[in-house]
Scaffold this active site. Structure first.
Site, PDB file in Angstrom:
ATOM      1  N   GLU A 175      37.481  34.737  32.707  1.00  0.00           N
ATOM      2  CA  GLU A 175      36.991  35.741  32.321  1.00  0.00           C
ATOM      3  C   GLU A 175      36.767  36.253  30.735  1.00  0.00           C
ATOM      4  O   GLU A 175      37.279  36.967  30.047  1.00  0.00           O
ATOM      5  CB  GLU A 175      37.828  36.923  33.034  1.00  0.00           C
ATOM      6  CG  GLU A 175      37.097  38.339  32.785  1.00  0.00           C
ATOM      7  CD  GLU A 175      37.875  39.586  33.358  1.00  0.00           C
ATOM      8  OE1 GLU A 175      37.499  40.760  33.432  1.00  0.00           O
ATOM      9  OE2 GLU A 175      39.167  39.289  33.646  1.00  0.00           O
ATOM     10  N   LYS A 212      34.519  35.099  35.993  1.00  0.00           N
ATOM     11  CA  LYS A 212      34.391  36.522  36.105  1.00  0.00           C
ATOM     12  C   LYS A 212      33.661  37.007  34.957  1.00  0.00           C
ATOM     13  O   LYS A 212      34.328  37.088  33.825  1.00  0.00           O
ATOM     14  CB  LYS A 212      35.848  36.925  36.365  1.00  0.00           C
ATOM     15  CG  LYS A 212      35.741  38.609  36.475  1.00  0.00           C
ATOM     16  CD  LYS A 212      37.161  39.121  37.130  1.00  0.00           C
ATOM     17  CE  LYS A 212      36.984  40.688  37.225  1.00  0.00           C
ATOM     18  NZ  LYS A 212      38.124  41.183  37.765  1.00  0.00           N
TER      19      LYS A 212
END
EC number: 4.1.2.13
Length: 296
Positions: A175, A212
């Site tokens: 992420e 993400k």
């Protein structure tokens, strides 16, 4: 690795719920839920209250495997129980795939980015994740400026730790969030995409990761990442957008699904009756599911 979990994440229709608020963000999450800071007198009581909130959410009939593919958990939540089962086992029995947040927060900003702080006990955490039947992990960095050196450092750190996670037969959610309020967000996203592609192309065929990412300024910027053979799934964070705004932006990106936190739980309150709570949650789940599945 659990093959049914793998198949659900790769091919399932729905989204991933992020319930991984850590020590620093828990007071605000509780306050937003209607539990003010004077309701608890120490950290243990605070974490008891947030586990009650998460338990209410996860056990709700509106929190179902038809619409929710997976859940990202905070480390303490992994070690706690819901209705007599460890949280990950409870979720798996419900048909929902459990993930674990493993990072220790962000370092100070440098070269336009915030790297992750060192994760000194990562091996121990990953061993416990295996014992608790966790499927994958999540770790977050933040990009504030389109600084090529900084963004390269963020992506290299993420993939270096990601490979350590893969060695434990867990799927890392990588992420590198781009701050939605930053200037030149679109330029940061182009640099980020290129750096991620370089790392993906170096992975072996048996190494699969998830990504993400912030919802991109230019729709379908990340299509090449979504289609990459080493990427199990690309999910989007709400990043501070309201649920309605995040959903509208998400709908424009084919193959991108939600992994929302604040946008999922914003309408929930400790003082709601079970009927009110379930209805509020159902409204949120339905709208996020539709934005993840029904594309313009």
């Amino acid at each position: 690795m659990n093959n049914s979990h793998f198949d659900k994440i790769k091919n399932g229709e729905g989204f991933i719920a992020a319930l991984d608020q850590s020590g620093g963000s828990t007071p605000k999450a509780l306050a937003d839920y209607g539990v003010p800071e004077d309701s608890y007198s120490n950290e243990d009581e605070m974490f008891d209250l947030v586990h009650q909130m998460r338990t209410r959410l996860i056990t709700s009939p509106s929190f179902n495997s038809d619409q929710i593919l997976g859940v990202i958990l905070f480390e303490q939540t992994m070690d706690r129980e819901i209705e007599g089962k460890y949280t990950a086992d409870y979720l798996s029995d419900k048909g929902i795939v459990p993930f674990l947040k493993v990072d220790k927060g962000l370092a100070d900003q440098e070269t336009g980015v915030q790297l992750m702080k060192p994760i000194h006990d990562l091996d121990d955490t990953l061993s416990r994740a295996n014992e608790r039947n966790i499927f994958g992990t999540k770790m977050r960095s933040v990009i504030h400026e389109p600084n090529t050196i900084g963004i390269k450092a963020v992506v290299e750190q993420q993939f270096e730790i990601g490979k350590q996670i893969l060695d434990y037969d867990l799927v890392p959610i990588i992420e590198p969030e781009v701050n939605i309020h930053s200037e030149d967000k679109e330029k940061s996203e182009e640099i980020l995409k290129d750096e991620i592609l370089k790392q993906l192309n170096e992975l072996r065929e048996d190494q699969n990761v998830m990504l993400k990412l912030s919802i991109p300024t230019k729709a379908n910027t990340y299509k090449e990442l979504i289609d990459h053979p080493r990427v199990l799934r690309v999910v989007a964070l709400s990043g501070g957008y309201s649920r309605d705004e995040a959903n509208e932006k998400l709908k424009e990106n084919h193959g991108l699904i939600a992994s929302f936190s604040r946008a999922l739980i914003a309408d929930l309150n400790a003082n709601q009756s079970e009927e009110e709570f379930d209805a509020s949650l159902k409204g949120a789940v339905d709208s996020i599911h539709d934005a993840s599945v029904n594309k313009k």
